[in-house]
Design an enzyme around this catalytic site. Structure first.
Site: not given
Length: 464
Positions: A313, A316-318, A464
Site C-alpha cells: 500500500t 502503491w502511493h509512490g 500516484f
C-alpha cells in the site's frame, strides 16, 4: 486536463454531455465515453495513451482466452500479471530501485528518468480486478471490446479513482438509464466536489506548501499548523475528486462505489481505513490480503500478511522510502490494535479514541508529505522541539499562507458528519433538498470565480 480547469468545465464536459445525450443507443453512448476519455487522457499524456490502448487489447484477449481455453487460464493470468505489474514496475519503480541500489551499495548504475503515466496505478488495478475476477469465475469475460474499453478508460475515475471493480458496472455497461433525478444528484455532487478542491484544498495547500517547503526550518507552531492544513488539503483534494468522479458517473448512468466516509471522525486506525480511500482498501483486501490467508491463520502469519499488504500500500502511493515508511507505520498500528490492545480500546471513551486516531493520522500525513527521510527527520526535530515562539512572525512573512488560515475552522467543521445527521433527522425533506441544490449552485459560482484567478491546480493523487 483536470476537472477543476476552465477548459474541462466549459468545453470538454459540455461537449461530452451534448454528444452523449444526442446519440441514441447504448453502443453509441459507450463510444462517446470511450472516445472522449481517450482524448481526456491524451490531453496530458499523448504518448502513454498508446500504453493504455495496448493494455486494453491484451487484457481483453486474456479474458476471452480464459473463457475459451479454461485449461490455460493460469498461464493467461500469469501473462496478464507480468504485463500489468511489469508496466507499473518499470514506469513507477525502476528509477527508485536503481537509485536505492546505488545508495545502499555505492554502485554506479545509470540513473533512469522515466515520466510516470498519469493514473497508471488506478487504471491498472481496475484492469487487474477484471482479469482476476474472470480467472476465478466471479464474472464472465467481456466479449465486447468497446464495453471493456469504456470501463477502463472512463474519464470520471480514470486518473485518480475511485477504483471501480468491473463487476460493479458490468450491467450498466450494456444497459443504463439516466433519470432527471440521477442527473441533478450527480451534478450537485460534482459541484460540491469542485468546491472541496477549489475553495478549500487549494487554499490549505498554500499554508502546507509554505511550511513543508520552507528553506529554513519554521518554528514548531508553524510546523503543526502546516501539518494540520496538509491533512485538510489531502482530504478535501482527494474526496473532492472522488465526489466529482462519482457525480459525473451518475450523470452518465453509472453508480460508482463510495470512496470516503468522514475518515477524520474514525475512532480507531482500523476504522480510519474503512473510511479513507475505501476502494483501494477493498482492492488490497480482496486481491492481496485474502489470497495470502487473511486472518484465517496463526498470529505470526497474520502479522506477515498485514505487513505485506501495507508495504505494498505504501509503495502503491509512490516510489520513495517515505511511502514505504508510511505504509509500514500503518501496518504496525493495525497490528498493535488487533493483537496487543484487543478489547482495551472499547473501554476508552469514543471522543478520546477519535482524537487519538486523528493525531495518529496527522503524524502519518507528516511522513506522507515529506520529500525524503532526511526532510522527515528535520520536520520532526522541529515539531517536537516545542519552540512555538516565532510562529506568528513566520506566518506573517508568508502572506500566501496567512489568509487561508481563516478557512481552517470551516475545513475542520466540514470533516464532521453533521450533514448526514441532518439527512437522518429530516428524511425526504424537500426544503433540505432545495437548500442542498442552492448551496451547490453557490459553490459552483464561487469556484468559477476562484478559478478565474488561479493557474494550474492538479489533484494530489494524479501522481500516484
Amino acid at each position: 486536463m483536470v476537472f477543476s480547469s476552465l477548459t474541462f468545465l466549459f468545453i470538454f464536459l459540455p461537449l461530452v454531455l451534448l454528444f452523449y445525450f444526442l446519440l441514441p443507443g447504448i453502443r453509441a453512448k459507450n463510444a462517446v465515453l470511450c472516445l472522449f476519455s481517450l482524448v481526456f487522457y491524451a490531453w496530458g499524456e499523448p504518448v502513454y495513451v498508446l500504453l493504455m490502448i495496448a493494455s486494453i487489447l491484451l487484457n481483453y484477449l486474456v479474458g476471452l482466452g480464459m473463457a475459451r481455453f479454461p485449461g490455460r487460464k493460469k498461464g493467461l493470468l500469469v501473462l496478464a500479471l507480468i504485463f500489468n505489474l511489469g508496466a507499473i514496475g518499470y514506469f513507477k519503480y525502476a528509477g527508485f530501485f536503481l537509485s536505492s541500489l546505488n545508495s545502499l551499495f555505492s554502485l554506479h548504475l545509470p540513473a533512469l528518468q522515466i515520466a510516470l503515466p498519469i493514473g497508471i496505478s488506478f487504471y491498472t488495478f481496475q484492469i487487474l480486478s477484471y482479469v482476476i475476477d474472470v480467472y476465478h469465475g466471479r464474472t464472465a469475460a467481456q466479449k465486447n471490446l468497446l464495453s471493456l474499453a469504456t470501463y477502463i478508460t472512463m474519464f470520471p475515475q480514470l486518473v485518480a479513482g475511485p477504483i471501480v471493480r468491473y463487476e460493479t458496472v458490468r450491467e450498466e455497461l450494456s444497459a443504463r438509464h439516466v433519470s432527471l433525478n440521477d442527473f441533478t444528484e450527480g451534478l450537485s455532487r460534482f459541484f460540491f466536489g469542485l468546491g472541496k478542491k477549489v475553495l478549500i484544498a487549494n487554499q490549505m495547500a498554500l499554508v502546507a506548501d509554505a511550511v513543508f517547503d520552507a528553506a529554513a526550518l519554521p518554528p514548531a507552531g508553524a510546523l503543526w499548523i502546516g501539518a494540520l492544513c496538509y491533512a485538510m488539503q489531502i482530504y478535501y483534494d482527494f474526496s473532492g475528486y472522488s465526489d466529482m468522479a462519482i457525480g459525473m458517473g451518475r450523470m452518465f448512468g453509472f453508480h460508482f462505489t463510495e470512496n470516503f466516509n468522514y475518515p477524520y471522525i474514525a475512532d480507531s486506525v482500523t476504522d480510519f481505513w474503512r473510511r479513507w480511500h475505501i476502494s483501494l482498501s477493498a482492492w488490497f483486501r480482496e486481491y492481496v490480503y485474502i489470497p495470502l490467508g487473511g486472518n484465517r491463520c496463526g498470529t505470526a502469519r497474520h502479522i506477515f500478511n498485514m505487513l505485506v499488504v501495507w508495504l505494498l500500500t505504501g509503495l502503491w502511493h509512490g516510489a520513495a522510502w517515505t511511502f514505504v515508511l508510511w505504509g509500514l507505520y500503518y501496518g504496525l498500528l493495525l497490528i498493535l490494535e488487533k493483537h496487543v490492545l484487543g478489547n482495551v480500546l472499547s473501554r476508552i471513551p469514543k471522543a478520546v479514541r477519535q482524537i487519538v486516531t486523528f493525531l495518529l493520522a496527522l503524524f502519518g500525513w507528516i511522513i506522507f508529505r515529506s520529500e525524503s527521510l532526511a526532510a522527515l527527520g528535520r520536520f520532526l526535530s522541529g515539531a517536537f522541539s516545542f519552540g512555538f515562539s516565532g510562529t506568528g512572525a513566520f506566518l506573517m512573512s508568508n502572506s500566501n499562507a496567512l489568509s487561508p488560515l481563516v478557512l481552517l475552522p470551516a475545513a475542520i467543521l466540514g470533516c464532521l458528519s453533521w450533514t448526514r445527521w441532518l439527512e437522518k433527522r429530516f428524511p425526504g425533506s424537500r426544503a433540505l433538498a432545495a437548500l442542498r441544490l442552492a448551496c451547490a449552485f453557490l459553490i459552483w459560482l464561487a469556484s468559477i470565480a476562484m478559478l478565474l484567478g488561479e493557474s494550474y491546480n492538479p489533484f494530489i493523487y494524479f501522481r500516484f
